[in-house]
Design an enzyme around this catalytic site. Structure first.
Site, PDB file in Angstrom:
ATOM      1  N   HIS A  80      39.607  11.549  17.246  1.00 41.78           N
ATOM      2  CA  HIS A  80      38.713  10.726  18.054  1.00 41.78           C
ATOM      3  C   HIS A  80      39.393  10.225  19.331  1.00 41.78           C
ATOM      4  O   HIS A  80      38.742  10.045  20.359  1.00 41.78           O
ATOM      5  CB  HIS A  80      38.246   9.536  17.217  1.00 41.78           C
ATOM      6  CG  HIS A  80      37.110   8.780  17.825  1.00 41.78           C
ATOM      7  ND1 HIS A  80      35.878   9.356  18.054  1.00 41.78           N
ATOM      8  CD2 HIS A  80      37.006   7.487  18.248  1.00 41.78           C
ATOM      9  CE1 HIS A  80      35.063   8.453  18.590  1.00 41.78           C
ATOM     10  NE2 HIS A  80      35.718   7.322  18.724  1.00 41.78           N
ATOM     11  N   SER A 132      32.444   7.578  23.007  1.00 40.71           N
ATOM     12  CA  SER A 132      32.061   7.236  21.647  1.00 40.71           C
ATOM     13  C   SER A 132      30.661   6.616  21.664  1.00 40.71           C
ATOM     14  O   SER A 132      29.721   7.258  22.097  1.00 40.71           O
ATOM     15  CB  SER A 132      33.110   6.308  21.019  1.00 40.71           C
ATOM     16  OG  SER A 132      32.958   6.218  19.633  1.00 40.71           O
ATOM     17  N   ASP A 150      37.676  15.222  14.976  1.00 44.02           N
ATOM     18  CA  ASP A 150      37.187  13.843  15.081  1.00 44.02           C
ATOM     19  C   ASP A 150      36.360  13.510  13.844  1.00 44.02           C
ATOM     20  O   ASP A 150      35.387  14.201  13.531  1.00 44.02           O
ATOM     21  CB  ASP A 150      36.341  13.698  16.339  1.00 44.02           C
ATOM     22  CG  ASP A 150      36.014  12.255  16.692  1.00 44.02           C
ATOM     23  OD1 ASP A 150      36.111  11.388  15.803  1.00 44.02           O
ATOM     24  OD2 ASP A 150      35.656  12.010  17.856  1.00 44.02           O
TER      25      ASP A 150
END
Length: 704
Positions: A676, A557, A644
């Protein structure tokens, strides 16, 4: 080492230049067309990427199977959690061998005075057990399954649950009557996670999101009535703020909370008058964050408020709940470097979370004099937090504890005596012994002389780190004041047992060393995050722990942004880079306020849309724009998910296409039904991690 077969040809994305002009600067973006998620060409390209990655890693299939078997073999597949008391029941979870998802259960108390959880065995029937929710049954017929809300009403007669079957974090909430097993007609689609019952069980409070996936509205649903009749309790029009709501542990108030990265505000509403008018606790002021917790002290409703008003590392004050903007009584004064993280209030005492010397800690708070008594532990590195404490007036506090070498542990802390009662330690099968592994922290000098903490974990039979150069798996994050805690991992053992040293670079932008550590790694100081990580790698090489040819870096991320940045900044320092759902096209995303979460992110990264200096600064480090010609990149694996909503698949897809232009050996793996957090289901997650570990070992030359 490389697995590159000259007969295998990677997919080549068409170049379709799109001019992006801001502040007089024009950037030609040839791969922006990959953003069209519903375009058949885009899907075909992603499927081609998956096929190529599958071919390139086919030789690792036996190793993946071996690692999956190791993870599975170390895990007690049929197990139960430690029961937590709520009302007249003990609540706990089950896992069953062969089943992907957990099962939520409860059993009745033997006595109203019983606070000692029953010792449960997977092989022994639990008297009076009631299965509340079997995720395996609910997930039948779905490729993806995620539970975003789950709660039982205070009287124990109703259960709500919210399910996402796409991975886009939009949940449909339903209600079940636990006395009859009937699913009621109430169905609330499109909710955010965290729906909750009112204390009397008549209502559900939930939030919905706007088109940018921002939770912006709090609703009140009366069970048994049409959703169209739901009452809007609160709406936040400012795109920078998220909204949430929950009841205080005392059930006295509903707290409606909104916050950006740097500013927060709360509104309070009597729980027995949910159709009434909420009152603001403290009106928002730019840059001021606070959070409240209710208690009754000397017969008066009070709020304990943690805030950073002229207190960088926060302080704790107490105010009257009826007049929260009135006089403040300081309970814990601000201390530089002593970062207060949170306060949790019970009937007779409170619990304060704080960070000191790079570790999170817990202390018991006396309402009478504000004294804090720290709960001590013996290990030099550990993580601890509260969990499983739904009751308002328990005699014990449930804690979760662990370290890099100690599996997850559940304690009950007896408040009156200070005794820690061990309730359970995560079983690790296959002869695991914590004494076989070591953990330590070293300090790496950054470019500006700042000492960056680096945590190390290793298996002792391979020798102490630094005695000889060893393969290193270096992990980093460094954003949002999020700290990487010393935590145990079963899959990590497959690396440690092959001689790999696991290291965490606690770079600036995280919260490990206090609020200033975060401030020094965000906005116009963001480059510190990247140079700190490179400094950690260089220090490990300089001190003889490893060599550049033996370091594989990993981050996910915002940590994936870190991976892309360091690959550009110091490609010679790493043999490989694993980027999970990586935020590598950061500037494009942050320039577009119509994209999910963009406006909220301006407080973290800056606003390049309206500020030319921020634009120039972000462009100087955003990985996609800074892929370099004429350098030897490390091997790269980017992992993403089609659905996501936080870091869209298009970012790593564009990045990999650009890397291939300069001759980099880059792979893309896109889960076509996931979000995600990746795939759903524990066995699927184990296989996914086995894929990544096998790739890491291959890069390190340890795949044989």
């Amino acid at each position: 080492m490389t697995d590159l077969d000259p007969k295998l040809t990677p997919p080549v994305a068409d170049r379709r230049p799109v001019a992006r002009t801001h502040h007089g600067d024009t950037f030609d973006d040839p791969y922006e067309w990959l953003r069209a998620k519903d375009d058949a060409e885009v899907i075909a390209h992603l499927e081609a990427e998956n096929a190529y990655t599958g071919e390139r890693t086919a030789h690792l299939a036996p190793l993946r199977d071996t690692i999956f078997g190791e993870i599975k073999g170390r895990t007690l597949e049929t197990d139960l959690s430690v029961p937590a008391r709520r009302g007249d029941w003990w609540y706990y979870g089950r896992t069953v061998a062969g089943a992907q998802y957990g099962i939520q259960c409860r059993a009745p108390l033997d006595s109203p005075d019983d606070w000692t959880p029953p010792t449960l065995s997977p092989d022994t029937a639990v008297p009076g057990e009631q299965v509340l929710f079997d995720g395996n049954v609910e997930a039948e017929g779905t490729e993806f399954f995620s539970l975003g809300s789950f709660e039982v009403s205070n009287d124990g007669t109703r259960m709500l649950y919210g399910i996402d079957v796409a991975g886009d974090e939009r949940y449909t909430v339903r209600v079940r009557d636990l006395t009859t097993g009937e699913t009621l007609a109430d169905e609330i689609p499109g909710t955010f996670s965290g729906a909750t019952f009112s204390p009397d069980g008549r209502f559900i409070v939930y939030t919905t999101v706007d088109d940018a996936w921002r939770p912006d509205t709090v609703w009140l649903h009366e069970i048994g009535t049409p959703v169209s009749d739901d009452v809007k309790l609160f709406h936040e029009p400012d795109d920078r703020y998220w909204v949430g709501a929950d009841f205080t542990r005392s059930d006295r108030f509903l707290m409606i909370e909104m916050g950006s990265s740097i500013t927060s505000e709360e509104w309070i509403l009597d729980a027995d008058d949910l159709r009434g008018e909420p009152r603001v606790v403290w009106p928002r002021r730019e840059g001021i964050e606070y959070s409240s917790s209710h208690a009754v002290v000397d017969g008066e409703d009070v709020l304990y408020i943690l805030h950073n008003d002229d207190a960088l590392d926060f302080e704790l004050v107490r105010v009257s709940a009826s007049d929260p903007q009135g006089p403040r009584e300081t309970v814990i004064a601000h201390r530089t470097g002593h970062r207060l993280l949170g306060v949790d209030t019970f009937r007779d005492w409170g619990v304060v979370g704080y960070r000191r010397d790079g570790l999170a800690r817990l202390g018991m708070l006396s309402y009478a004099d504000g004294a804090v008594t720290e709960i001590g532990f013996d290990e030099p590195l550990y993580s601890v937090g509260t969990g499983g404490n739904p009751e308002y007036a328990p005699p014990v506090l449930r804690l979760g504890y662990g370290s890099f070498v100690t599996p997850g542990t559940v304690y009950d802390y007896v408040v009156e005596t200070g005794e820690l009662l061990l309730r359970k330690r995560q079983p690790v099968l296959g002869g695991f012994d914590p004494a076989d592994y070591g953990q330590a922290r070293v300090w790496a000098p950054a470019e500006d002389g700042t000492q960056v903490p680096v945590s190390l974990v290793w298996k002792r039979s391979f020798g102490e780190p630094g005695a000889s150069a060893r393969p290193v798996h270096l992990y980093g994050y460094g954003s949002y004041e999020h700290s990487i805690e010393p935590g145990f991992s079963v899959p990590r053992l497959s690396l440690l047992d092959r001689g790999v040293v696991f290291a965490v670079a606690h770079v600036r932008g995280g919260g490990e060393m206090g609020r200033q550590w975060y401030e020094d790694g965000k906005m116009r100081a963001k480059r510190n995050t990247f140079t700190d990580f490179v400094a950690a790698a260089r220090h490990l090489v300089a001190e003889g722990y490893t060599t550049p040819e033996q370091i594989v870096a990993e981050g996910g991320s915002a940590g994936g942004l870190l991976m892309g940045a360091v690959a550009n900044l110091a490609p010679e320092m790493f043999a490989g880079v694993l980027a999970d759902v990586p935020f590598v096209d950061a500037l494009t995303t942050i320039l577009d306020p119509s994209l999910p979460l963009t406006v909220i992110e301006w407080d973290e990264w800056g606003d390049p849309l309206h500020d030319a200096e921020v634009y120039a600064y972000m462009k100087s480090y955003s990985p996609y724009e800074n892929v370099r010609e004429g350098v030897q990149y490390p091997r790269i694996l980017a992992v993403t998910s089609l659905n996501d909503t936080r870091v869209m698949y298009v970012e790593p897809a564009k990045w990999v296409a650009r890397l291939r232009e300069v001759g980099a050996d880059a792979l893309l793996k896109c889960e076509m039904v996931a979000g995600h957090g990746g795939v759903s289901g524990r066995y699927n997650a184990w296989r996914e991690r086995a894929f990544e570990i096998a790739w890491l070992l291959d890069v390190l030359g340890l795949a044989e």
